[in-house]
Enzyme design. Structure first.
Site, PDB file in Angstrom:
ATOM      1  CG  HIS A  83      19.648   6.826  32.660  1.00  0.00           C
ATOM      2  ND1 HIS A  83      19.948   8.161  32.834  1.00  0.00           N
ATOM      3  CD2 HIS A  83      18.319   6.696  32.848  1.00  0.00           C
ATOM      4  CE1 HIS A  83      18.824   8.822  33.110  1.00  0.00           C
ATOM      5  NE2 HIS A  83      17.826   7.965  33.131  1.00  0.00           N
ATOM      6  CG  HIS A 101      22.930   6.132  27.249  1.00  0.00           C
ATOM      7  ND1 HIS A 101      22.806   5.036  28.074  1.00  0.00           N
ATOM      8  CD2 HIS A 101      22.389   7.186  27.940  1.00  0.00           C
ATOM      9  CE1 HIS A 101      22.222   5.406  29.216  1.00  0.00           C
ATOM     10  NE2 HIS A 101      21.972   6.698  29.164  1.00  0.00           N
ATOM     11  CG  ASP A 145      21.474  10.480  35.711  1.00  0.00           C
ATOM     12  OD1 ASP A 145      22.340   9.826  36.324  1.00  0.00           O
ATOM     13  OD2 ASP A 145      21.329  10.437  34.475  1.00  0.00           O
TER      14      ASP A 145
END
Ligand code: ZN
Length: 379
Positions: free
Chosen positions: A178, A139, A264
């Protein structure tokens, strides 16, 4: 040639502080350790020791990244901010990237793991490698940290390898639940780095990761997002991989494939809403390894990203590393069969419809098409 394993104890010493799980502590929010902790990664390393799989790997503890290496991706201002805050008692890299003193040493070490793993595979010293990076990096942007990430481990490693002439055409697949916004932003206008992200739609960040984001300028067509609906399991991931991800990677003809390997999307994760088990992570690794052997002499590097189930990440990571090393050393995952038997694991009509639509639109220009039968199925 063997598989490399890159790790360093210092990475486990990064401390995000007691920031709470979902937001900072407050009058009605009891302080709690951050979701991102050392424990899931340390337990993966420990499981490799206990199973003996680590003895089948070439283990390295490389140097931390240099300032010069970091500055190929990050701005000096941002790096100065991190260094100053680190000395002054800690701070935040930007948007939910908190850290305490000592974290910068851990972050430079984490980037150093990715750098060394990419270099060893790009220059043919190892056939493939796994970098147990922490803090994670996918990120982080050029001038700010985001989502537990301080430094962009993969962009830093790729930019260095390209600057040194070790590799030019690189494909990055991010299967963390994500969006891999860091890699996307780093190479958005670059036709030589193909970034692909398979993620839960609008989870984090909320405002990026849409299919329509396909690159700009010369990089148009070199970014592919698959924003999947929550609840995707074995069938949906297998279909997405075979129908679109693997054919798109193959069509790009990379010299090296890097995976931003977050866990995740596993069924036990507190932050993601997907349904994968450890066998699925092993199977996706097998698919990629087979592809890498066909298109780029097996050059494949896995870089550890998210994954917040302290109990389950070790099984997922072990399955990935076992597949990478082509080893017989497995560990029994007590949850694997139960998760596979959960309802809605099979490909659902709304999932197939989305993936088929993206597949048609992605290959519309090139006229290529794939039924996915060319690739090994796992569900
Ligand atoms: Zn994640």
């Amino acid at each position: 040639m063997s598989s490399g394993f890159y790790w360093h104890e210092r990475c486990f010493w990064h401390d995000p502080g007691a920031i709470g799980v979902f937001s900072s502590a407050g009058e009605f929010r009891q302080p709690q350790p951050a979701s991102e902790s050392a424990e899931s990664k340390r337990r993966l390393k420990n499981l490799l020791e206990v199973s003996g799989l680590i003895d089948a790997l070439e283990v390295h503890k490389p140097a931390p990244a240099s300032r010069e290496d970091l500055e190929r991706f990050h701005t000096s201002n941002y790096l100065d901010h991190l260094e100053t805050a680190d000395r002054a008692g800690g701070g935040d890299g930007g948007d939910c990237a908190p850290f305490m003193p000592g974290s910068m040493a851990a972050a430079r070490q984490s980037a150093g793991l990715a750098i060394a793993a990419v270099e060893a595979v790009a220059t043919g010293q190892l056939s493939n490698a796994y970098a147990l990076c922490r803090p994670p990096g996918h990120h982080a942007e050029t001038d700010r940290g985001r989502g537990f990430c301080l430094l962009g481990n993969i962009p830093i490693a790729v930019m260095r390898a390209r600057a040194l002439g070790q590799v030019q055409r690189v494909a990055i697949l991010d299967w963390d639940v994500h969006h891999g916004n860091g890699q996307q932003a780093a190479f958005y206008d670059d036709p030589e780095v193909f970034t692909v992200s398979l993620h839960q739609a609008q989870n984090y960040p909320l405002d990026s990761g849409f299919f329509e984001e396909q690159g700009e300028g010369g990089g148009q067509g070199a970014n592919l997002n698959l924003p999947l609906p929550p609840g995707c399991g074995l069938g949906a991931y297998d279909y997405a991989m075979r129908r679109l991800v693997l054919p798109a990677l193959e069509a790009f003809s990379p010299e090296l494939i890097i995976v931003a390997s977050g866990y995740d999307a596993c069924a036990k994760d507190p932050l993601g809403k997907m349904l994968l088990n450890s066998a699925a992570f092993g199977a996706m690794t097998h698919q990629l390894k087979t592809l890498a052997e066909r298109v780029c002499q097996g050059r494949l590097v896995m870089v550890h990203e998210g994954g917040y189930s302290e109990g389950y990440v070790p099984f997922c990571g072990h399955a990935v590393i076992q597949a990478l090393a082509d080893s017989d050393i497995a560990v029994p995952d007590p949850q694997n069969e139960e998760i596979a038997a959960w309802g809605y694991q099979a490909l659902q009509p709304h999932q197939a419809e989305l993936i088929d639509d993206w597949q048609k639109r992605w290959f519309a220009d090139s006229g290529q098409a794939s039924t996915g039968e060319h690739y090994d199925a796992f569900a």
